[in-house]
Write a protein that holds these residues in place. Structure first.
Motif, PDB file in Angstrom:
ATOM      1  N   ASP A 384       0.821  -1.218   0.000  1.00  0.00           N
ATOM      2  CA  ASP A 384       0.000   0.000   0.000  1.00  0.00           C
ATOM      3  C   ASP A 384       0.853   1.265   0.000  1.00  0.00           C
ATOM      4  O   ASP A 384       0.474   2.275  -0.587  1.00  0.00           O
ATOM      5  CB  ASP A 384      -0.927   0.005   1.217  1.00  0.00           C
ATOM      6  N   SER A 385       2.008   1.210   0.649  1.00  0.00           N
ATOM      7  CA  SER A 385       2.842   2.413   0.750  1.00  0.00           C
ATOM      8  C   SER A 385       3.544   2.753  -0.553  1.00  0.00           C
ATOM      9  O   SER A 385       4.159   3.824  -0.665  1.00  0.00           O
ATOM     10  CB  SER A 385       3.886   2.235   1.852  1.00  0.00           C
ATOM     11  N   ALA A 386       3.478   1.856  -1.544  1.00  0.00           N
ATOM     12  CA  ALA A 386       4.099   2.150  -2.839  1.00  0.00           C
ATOM     13  C   ALA A 386       3.343   3.217  -3.606  1.00  0.00           C
ATOM     14  O   ALA A 386       3.888   3.842  -4.517  1.00  0.00           O
ATOM     15  CB  ALA A 386       4.192   0.872  -3.675  1.00  0.00           C
ATOM     16  N   ALA A 387       2.080   3.433  -3.242  1.00  0.00           N
ATOM     17  CA  ALA A 387       1.289   4.444  -3.940  1.00  0.00           C
ATOM     18  C   ALA A 387       1.832   5.834  -3.648  1.00  0.00           C
ATOM     19  O   ALA A 387       2.311   6.113  -2.547  1.00  0.00           O
ATOM     20  CB  ALA A 387      -0.172   4.345  -3.505  1.00  0.00           C
ATOM     21  N   ASP A 388       1.746   6.685  -4.641  1.00  0.00           N
ATOM     22  CA  ASP A 388       2.257   8.041  -4.507  1.00  0.00           C
ATOM     23  C   ASP A 388       1.386   8.830  -3.534  1.00  0.00           C
ATOM     24  O   ASP A 388       0.174   8.925  -3.691  1.00  0.00           O
ATOM     25  CB  ASP A 388       2.274   8.728  -5.876  1.00  0.00           C
ATOM     26  N   SER A 389       2.004   9.398  -2.493  1.00  0.00           N
ATOM     27  CA  SER A 389       1.305  10.251  -1.516  1.00  0.00           C
ATOM     28  C   SER A 389       2.147  11.495  -1.321  1.00  0.00           C
ATOM     29  O   SER A 389       2.885  11.613  -0.339  1.00  0.00           O
ATOM     30  CB  SER A 389       1.120   9.508  -0.185  1.00  0.00           C
ATOM     31  N   PRO A 390       2.074  12.454  -2.244  1.00  0.00           N
ATOM     32  CA  PRO A 390       3.000  13.599  -2.207  1.00  0.00           C
ATOM     33  C   PRO A 390       2.957  14.382  -0.902  1.00  0.00           C
ATOM     34  O   PRO A 390       3.986  14.855  -0.416  1.00  0.00           O
ATOM     35  CB  PRO A 390       2.535  14.460  -3.394  1.00  0.00           C
ATOM     36  N   ALA A 391       1.770  14.544  -0.309  1.00  0.00           N
ATOM     37  CA  ALA A 391       1.664  15.345   0.904  1.00  0.00           C
ATOM     38  C   ALA A 391       2.346  14.679   2.084  1.00  0.00           C
ATOM     39  O   ALA A 391       2.914  15.347   2.948  1.00  0.00           O
ATOM     40  CB  ALA A 391       0.187  15.615   1.227  1.00  0.00           C
ATOM     41  N   ASP A 392       2.316  13.370   2.142  1.00  0.00           N
ATOM     42  CA  ASP A 392       2.912  12.626   3.257  1.00  0.00           C
ATOM     43  C   ASP A 392       3.345  11.265   2.732  1.00  0.00           C
ATOM     44  O   ASP A 392       2.661  10.259   2.912  1.00  0.00           O
ATOM     45  CB  ASP A 392       1.887  12.472   4.387  1.00  0.00           C
ATOM     46  N   PRO A 393       4.501  11.194   2.082  1.00  0.00           N
ATOM     47  CA  PRO A 393       4.912   9.951   1.429  1.00  0.00           C
ATOM     48  C   PRO A 393       4.909   8.761   2.385  1.00  0.00           C
ATOM     49  O   PRO A 393       5.380   8.848   3.514  1.00  0.00           O
ATOM     50  CB  PRO A 393       6.336  10.274   0.944  1.00  0.00           C
ATOM     51  N   GLY A 394       4.390   7.651   1.895  1.00  0.00           N
ATOM     52  CA  GLY A 394       4.407   6.410   2.652  1.00  0.00           C
ATOM     53  C   GLY A 394       3.301   6.241   3.658  1.00  0.00           C
ATOM     54  O   GLY A 394       3.167   5.173   4.264  1.00  0.00           O
ATOM     55  N   VAL A 395       2.468   7.254   3.865  1.00  0.00           N
ATOM     56  CA  VAL A 395       1.469   7.187   4.935  1.00  0.00           C
ATOM     57  C   VAL A 395       0.423   6.116   4.674  1.00  0.00           C
ATOM     58  O   VAL A 395      -0.254   5.649   5.609  1.00  0.00           O
ATOM     59  CB  VAL A 395       0.807   8.570   5.136  1.00  0.00           C
ATOM     60  N   ALA A 396       0.281   5.669   3.411  1.00  0.00           N
ATOM     61  CA  ALA A 396      -0.692   4.615   3.123  1.00  0.00           C
ATOM     62  C   ALA A 396      -0.350   3.316   3.825  1.00  0.00           C
ATOM     63  O   ALA A 396      -1.212   2.445   3.978  1.00  0.00           O
ATOM     64  CB  ALA A 396      -0.790   4.393   1.616  1.00  0.00           C
ATOM     65  N   ALA A 397       0.879   3.168   4.303  1.00  0.00           N
ATOM     66  CA  ALA A 397       1.233   1.984   5.090  1.00  0.00           C
ATOM     67  C   ALA A 397       0.438   1.910   6.380  1.00  0.00           C
ATOM     68  O   ALA A 397       0.293   0.832   6.968  1.00  0.00           O
ATOM     69  CB  ALA A 397       2.732   1.992   5.409  1.00  0.00           C
ATOM     70  N   CYS A 398      -0.070   3.054   6.812  1.00  0.00           N
ATOM     71  CA  CYS A 398      -0.773   3.125   8.090  1.00  0.00           C
ATOM     72  C   CYS A 398      -2.245   2.772   7.975  1.00  0.00           C
ATOM     73  O   CYS A 398      -2.948   2.738   8.997  1.00  0.00           O
ATOM     74  CB  CYS A 398      -0.625   4.531   8.688  1.00  0.00           C
ATOM     75  N   GLY A 399      -2.744   2.555   6.763  1.00  0.00           N
ATOM     76  CA  GLY A 399      -4.144   2.220   6.594  1.00  0.00           C
ATOM     77  C   GLY A 399      -5.042   3.431   6.777  1.00  0.00           C
ATOM     78  O   GLY A 399      -4.592   4.567   6.976  1.00  0.00           O
ATOM     79  N   ALA A 400      -6.336   3.166   6.728  1.00  0.00           N
ATOM     80  CA  ALA A 400      -7.311   4.242   6.846  1.00  0.00           C
ATOM     81  C   ALA A 400      -7.194   4.916   8.200  1.00  0.00           C
ATOM     82  O   ALA A 400      -7.118   4.266   9.239  1.00  0.00           O
ATOM     83  CB  ALA A 400      -8.723   3.678   6.648  1.00  0.00           C
ATOM     84  N   SER A 401      -7.144   6.265   8.175  1.00  0.00           N
ATOM     85  CA  SER A 401      -7.082   7.091   9.394  1.00  0.00           C
ATOM     86  C   SER A 401      -5.856   6.805  10.250  1.00  0.00           C
ATOM     87  O   SER A 401      -5.829   7.140  11.433  1.00  0.00           O
ATOM     88  CB  SER A 401      -8.353   6.903  10.236  1.00  0.00           C
ATOM     89  N   GLY A 402      -4.841   6.169   9.660  1.00  0.00           N
ATOM     90  CA  GLY A 402      -3.601   5.920  10.394  1.00  0.00           C
ATOM     91  C   GLY A 402      -3.705   4.869  11.473  1.00  0.00           C
ATOM     92  O   GLY A 402      -2.838   4.769  12.348  1.00  0.00           O
ATOM     93  N   VAL A 403      -4.737   4.028  11.432  1.00  0.00           N
ATOM     94  CA  VAL A 403      -4.974   3.068  12.513  1.00  0.00           C
ATOM     95  C   VAL A 403      -3.831   2.088  12.681  1.00  0.00           C
ATOM     96  O   VAL A 403      -3.525   1.651  13.797  1.00  0.00           O
ATOM     97  CB  VAL A 403      -6.307   2.320  12.285  1.00  0.00           C
ATOM     98  N   TRP A 404      -3.135   1.738  11.579  1.00  0.00           N
ATOM     99  CA  TRP A 404      -2.066   0.754  11.676  1.00  0.00           C
ATOM    100  C   TRP A 404      -0.720   1.354  12.049  1.00  0.00           C
ATOM    101  O   TRP A 404       0.293   0.650  12.072  1.00  0.00           O
ATOM    102  CB  TRP A 404      -1.956  -0.039  10.376  1.00  0.00           C
ATOM    103  N   CYS A 405      -0.698   2.658  12.348  1.00  0.00           N
ATOM    104  CA  CYS A 405       0.525   3.270  12.886  1.00  0.00           C
ATOM    105  C   CYS A 405       0.262   3.887  14.251  1.00  0.00           C
ATOM    106  O   CYS A 405       1.016   4.742  14.715  1.00  0.00           O
ATOM    107  CB  CYS A 405       1.070   4.331  11.932  1.00  0.00           C
ATOM    108  N   ALA A 406      -0.834   3.473  14.887  1.00  0.00           N
ATOM    109  CA  ALA A 406      -1.184   3.992  16.201  1.00  0.00           C
ATOM    110  C   ALA A 406      -0.683   3.017  17.264  1.00  0.00           C
ATOM    111  O   ALA A 406       0.273   2.288  17.054  1.00  0.00           O
ATOM    112  CB  ALA A 406      -2.695   4.201  16.282  1.00  0.00           C
TER     113      ALA A 406
END
Length: 728
Positions: A384-406
């Motif tokens: 998931d983190s391979a997707a381009d996220s210019p505002a916050d690169p890599g944040v897609a690794a955290c899942g929806a609403s950042g639940v997987w990085c909490a």
């Protein structure tokens, strides 16, 4: 199908052997291809039976990744889980441990199973550094020959370099980082043999797993200093650029440094970056001095992050539940992706160490299920983190609403020391011997100076010519107590070794001198040295003459003067003659206080000091003087608002009004005491008032007290008459 049946049998046998080994314990899992053989086999068959060809080209917004994984066990389950949710723009490299009984032998019949997962999956033959070190010692072979032999054994075990497999040198020790002995030279030669195989096969650049340091180590100065020295070994990094594709720094983090309650996601991310990528950050901060290392690490630098669950040491600290572990691995992916973009890397390079440990003694099925969830989270976060996220690169690794990085952990605290790796610590000259106090003209003990980095001893890359000076114009230096002594001294600290220069200092002038060590391109060091007076050759008392009023006090100091003219307070024996004129507060010491009695006269206060050459003495003449007189200059009267006001003026011998004198009087009316009053002079007069009755008044002063003055006891003539009021 025969190949798959053989794999199923092998996996089942491994699982059966593990089950027969005894009850569940907190020991690390056995070294088997999968902790869940049947599920792994089923997944492997589904993945390898697909007929479609996976494209090697990807969308522009998919970020490339070279993902390297160290697996002490469970490598095939790791690889199949990654393949089931593979990122289309990642290359996956999974290490396979060698045979347990002989770690110089690659494990056979495993590489092709990983390659079968697709063109983006590659097997890494683990080259166990310590095992091959023993092989070199036992066979008398060279380290280069060890690398060549390892390549032969890889080929025999089924590793296909031409198909994308390669080697992974594991546990490059701290001796290489420190530069101990032949450590770096040995690694160079081993890597050279692994790379070129003596021409017996194609050249192959491989992976190096570098031994790391715990995230919560309280003091990082020594580690940082050794890394900075390593980064300045340009030839080593030139060689690494030839032989190594991925330089993977073990960064086995600690959940207690991540899951800090109240710290926002961005703060957690940056804290992870500071630890996980500390080698890259430091190399980039070094500028020209670390330029070669930085160029190599900027391309090949990788991180071996921590997915080893559950450990209390060895693999960081991950003794948490499986949900928090999933959050932790997701956050590491986020941090590493984010750093890659911000550092301007074209391709991300990182991976994880995978080494499950049943610390809580869970039931086998429960442990298998929980570890599978952690593996699935790693694969998903990478994809998931391979997707381009210019505002916050890599944040897609955290899942929806950042639940997987909490996730919070009670008692967790940040490890802030790694922030220091964002800056290069300059080479500094430091005085490492304790500050000294010496006598004037005496020679000091050795004064030691060394090169330091991050406040610890360092080995400079080039010799450091040091110049040592003193802030004292009379200070002198020498390299031995015998001299010769000179105002400025030059010494040299050699390159590549821990070295300390020792000098000696001499100064005839008492006081505090600042010693300074300087060198071009190096931060200067300073230390103060205190120079006291030498043995006195004469003595004086300060002040030599003084006057004091009766009851007054004066402080006296014995001052010894040495042969260099230094005047220093000196402990002396004190006496006073005649003793009737006053007393001393101390009979021994550098100072004493003479307190005068009431008798005027001249007291001789004598200080005596015994020296090796005799007794020195000196005297202060203290004159106890009579106090100056005060007198009542006038007594005046006035009537206002039916009250009689009396003004008593006090002056000194020169006629100047005296302030704050205490005055007591008796007021007579018609020859009898009418009133008594007391007060203090303000502008030189004491004033009081009484009702203005008819009669003849006279005032008698009975007491005047003024500081350090004596009253002449005289009341000047005075009188006042209050007449009756005339009838109209």
């Amino acid at each position: 199908m025969l190949r798959r049946r053989l794999l199923l049998v092998a996996l089942a046998c491994a699982a059966l052997a593990a089950a027969l080994a005894g009850p569940v314990s907190a020991a690390p899992s056995p070294s088997v291809p999968s902790l869940d053989p049947q599920a792994t086999q089923a997944m492997w068959e589904r993945l390898t039976s697909k007929r479609e060809i996976r494209p090697l080209s990807v969308d522009a917004d998919c970020r490339p990744l070279r993902a390297t994984f160290y697996a002490a066990t469970d490598w095939l389950r790791l690889a199949t889980t990654l393949a089931a949710k593979a990122s289309p723009c990642a290359q996956y490299y999974v290490s396979v441990p060698p045979v347990v009984a002989d770690k110089t032998k690659p494990r056979p019949d495993q590489a092709q199973r990983i390659r079968a997962l697709g063109p983006t999956f590659h097997a890494l033959a683990e080259i166990h550094y310590t095992a091959w070190q023993k092989w070199v010692a036992s066979t008398g072979s060279t380290w280069y020959q060890a690398g060549v032999e390892a390549r032969r054994r890889m080929a025999a075990a089924g590793y296909d370099v031409a198909a994308g497999d390669t080697w992974a040198l594991n546990e490059v020790s701290s001796a290489v980082r420190r530069g101990d002995g032949n450590g770096r030279a040995n690694v160079r030669e081993l890597l050279r043999g692994l790379y070129d195989a003596a021409g017996e096969g194609p050249t192959a650049r491989g992976v190096v797993f570098v031994v790391g340091i715990g995230q919560r180590v309280p003091e990082l100065g020594t580690y940082k200093a050794r890394v900075q020295e390593w980064f300045q070994d340009a030839q080593f990094w030139i060689d690494m650029n030839v032989y190594v594709s991925d330089w993977s720094q073990e960064a086995y983090g600690d959940v207690r440094s991540y899951a800090v309650p109240g710290v926002p996601l961005a703060g957690r991310r940056d804290g992870l970056v500071e630890y996980l990528r500390h080698m890259d950050l430091l190399a980039a901060a070094g500028g020209a001095v670390s330029g070669t290392a930085n160029a190599f690490l900027g391309n090949a630098g990788s991180t071996l992050a921590n997915a080893a669950w559950q450990w209390e040491s060895a693999f960081g600290w991950t003794a948490v539940d499986d949900v928090l572990m999933q959050q932790y691995v997701s956050a590491q992916v986020y941090a590493l992706r984010n750093h890659g973009v911000r550092a301007g890397r074209a391709t991300d390079r990182f991976g994880f160490a995978w080494a499950p440990k049943n610390l809580d003694a869970l039931a086998p099925s429960d442990f298998t299920q929980r570890t599978a969830a952690v593996l699935d989270r790693i694969a998903t976060a990478i994809r998931d983190s391979a997707a381009d996220s210019p505002a916050d690169p890599g944040v897609a690794a955290c899942g929806a609403s950042g639940v997987w990085c909490a996730g919070d952990l009670g008692g967790a605290t940040p490890s802030v020391g790694w922030r220091g790796f964002r800056a290069w610590s300059p080479t500094t000259l430091a005085f490492v011997s304790a500050p000294q106090t010496i006598a004037a003209g005496a020679i000091s003990k050795p004064v030691s100076i060394q090169v330091q980095v991050a406040t610890v001893a360092a080995r400079p890359a080039a010799a450091v010519p040091v110049t040592i000076t003193s802030s004292s114009a009379t200070g002198l230096f020498a390299t031995s107590p015998e001299g010769p002594f000179a105002p400025t001294l030059a010494v040299q600290l050699p390159a590549g070794v821990f070295a300390t220069a020792q000098v000696y200092y001499q100064d005839p002038t008492a006081g505090t001198a600042t010693l300074t060590a300087t060198a071009a391109g190096v931060v200067s060091g300073t230390q103060q040295i205190t120079v006291g007076g030498a043995a006195p050759v004469s003595l004086r008392v300060e002040p030599a003459t003084v006057s004091v009023l009766p009851g007054g006090a004066v402080a006296l100091t014995a001052v010894g003067v040495d042969a260099f003219g230094n005047a220093t307070p000196t402990a002396a024996l004190w006496t006073v003659s005649p003793p009737t004129l006053g007393a001393l507060t101390a009979a021994m010491g550098t100072t004493t206080t003479f307190t005068a009695g009431t008798e005027p006269g001249v007291a001789r206060v004598t200080a005596s000091v015994t020296t090796p050459t005799g007794t020195l003495s000196a005297t202060s003449n203290v004159t106890v003087t009579s106090p100056p007189p005060v007198r009542v200059a006038a007594v005046r009267y006035g009537v206002a608002q039916k009250r009689l006001h009396v003004y008593v003026t006090v002056v000194d011998g020169r006629g100047r009004r005296v302030r704050d004198a205490s005055v007591t009087v008796a007021l007579y009316r018609n020859g009898k005491v009418y009133a008594r009053a007391a007060g203090r002079t303000t502008t030189g007069s004491m004033t009081f008032s009484r009702p203005a009755s008819v009669g003849a008044y006279r005032t008698k002063v009975t007491r005047v007290a003024a500081s350090n003055r004596v009253w002449d006891r005289v009341t000047p003539p005075n009188a006042f008459t209050k007449k009756p009021r005339r009838a109209p």
